[in-house]
Design an enzyme around this catalytic site. Structure first.
Site: not given
Ligand code: SF4
Length: 401
Positions: A125-126, A129, A138, A142, A145, A147, A310, A347, A354
């Site tokens: 996207r950027y 990076r 994982c 969590c 999360c 995602r 988010d 975000d 961000k």
């Protein structure tokens, strides 16, 4: 916590029913990450060996597990208050019924990561990076999360062929100099697989930085072994700088084991940054964040970001107002070292990136000087040098009443 205390907390809770499996382990087993992986808490019976499971949690597990699995390491479970259903550690690990509440604002892919995916497993996207999803499992799943749409789903894994496509893409894009290695959690991969990734990056001269994004420092610090630290040290070079970004969210997570793991990473020459997620009932107060950040500095982890929660589906019960985050930063700035004051960011939904959000310290920007408010509310005037200092009368105003 002493091992005996952990064991006795873990063994007497099972609501009067027989434990299906005796909980016992040796010091060596507790210190080994593989033991924690193999004994992850995946169902209600195992959970009830650790905490007094409420009816809400029982129902939430049954309804959420088909879409987002429960997975808690014994280490992380040992940090939970077994009798407090609002324990901040428990809220991050154990399903709750509000996860099923989906608001009109909630999105399946709140950060627009899929729309910016250039090859499977790589978001670009950027300009300079990229974000590399190495895997989708994982040590712990969590509950907050972002995602959830694919993490914990083994069928959505990035495979070996996809890895090669990712390396090819990176080699063909000299504008990319920074790779965020994420997932899931990349530390769910064996050291050999991680070494292969660093090896590939070392062959691409324009990749200068990489950020390993992992919550293992928090949920399974035993995973950060001497061998892993050695691997980091091996691939740190003048041409490739490796950083470790993690997610401590509450001071209770800063344990002896966590300290030891951070020490190993620090001694490998790898800088660590913390990206705290702001969550209602977990860390939505100045006191909690101050204590966390002081402990992080002692562990040589720099508090880097506070993320506004988010707009992901199933996390709305964690969301605070944006104003809460601003007030927390206002309560930190000036009262503790600037090193312990992270940047609060939202975000922007749908891939906007961000956006830094700060308390406003500027009272007036027009004219021959800028009027500033300090952390105590006192007002100061600072000259705008473009006009020339000789044209400006020095002035310090008294604080507003
Ligand atoms: S470790 Fe990261 S990716 Fe995995 S469940 Fe937790 S927040 Fe999500």
């Amino acid at each position: 916590m002493a091992l005996d205390t952990i064991k006795s907390n873990a063994s007497h809770l099972y609501k009067g029913r027989e434990l299906k499996k005796a909980i016992d382990w040796s010091e060596e087993e507790w210190a080994h990450w593989g033991w924690h992986q193999r004994h992850r808490i995946r169902n209600l019976e195992q959970l009830a060996q650790w905490i007094d499971v409420t009816e809400d949690e029982e129902e939430a597990f049954i309804k959420t597990d088909p879409v987002f699995h429960m997975g808690i390491t014994p280490y992380y479970a040992s940090l939970i208050d077994p009798y407090d259903e609002n324990c901040p550690i428990r809220l991050q690990a154990v399903p709750k019924m509000p996860e099923l509440d989906i608001s009109n604002w909630d999105l399946d892919d709140p950060l627009g990561e899929e729309s910016d995916m250039v090859v499977p497993g790589l978001t670009h996207r950027y300009p300079d990076r990229v974000l590399f999803y190495t895997n989708h499992n994982c040590a712990m799943y969590c509950r907050f999360c972002t995602r959830k749409r694919k993490v914990s789903d083994p069928t959505s894994m990035t495979n070996k062929r996809a890895y090669q496509e990712i390396y090819d893409y990176l080699a063909e894009h000299p504008e990319v100099n920074d790779v965020v290695i994420s997932g899931g959690d990349p530390l769910s991969l064996a050291d050999k697989r991680l070494a292969d990734i660093f090896e590939e990056f070392s062959k691409i001269p324009h990749i200068k930085y990489c950020r390993l994004g992992s919550r293992n420092l928090v949920t399974l610090p035993q995973r950060v072994t001497d061998d892993f630290a050695h691997l980091l040290k091996t691939y740190q070079s003048r041409h490739l700088s490796i950083f470790f970004n993690t997610h401590y969210n509450h001071p209770k997570e800063c344990t002896e084991e966590a300290w030891d793991a951070c020490d190993r990473v620090a001694l490998s020459g790898t800088p660590m940054n913390n990206q705290m997620v702001l969550m209602k009932g977990v860390n939505d107060s100045v006191e909690t964040v101050s204590e966390l950040n002081r402990k992080l500095l002692q562990m040589r982890v720099r508090p880097y970001y506070i993320y506004q929660c988010d707009l992901a589906e199933g996390v709305s019960h964690f969301r605070t107002s944006v104003k809460t985050g601003i007030e927390i930063v206002r309560g930190l700035r000036g009262y503790m070292s600037g090193m312990a004051v992270p940047q609060f960011v939202v975000d922007a939904p749908g891939g906007g990136g961000k956006v830094p959000v700060n308390p406003n310290y500027i009272v007036d920007l027009d004219g021959d000087s800028i009027v500033l408010r300090n952390f105590q509310g006192k007002i100061y005037r600072y000259p705008e040098t473009e006009l020339g200092f000789d044209q400006i009368t020095p002035e310090v105003m008294l604080p507003e009443s």
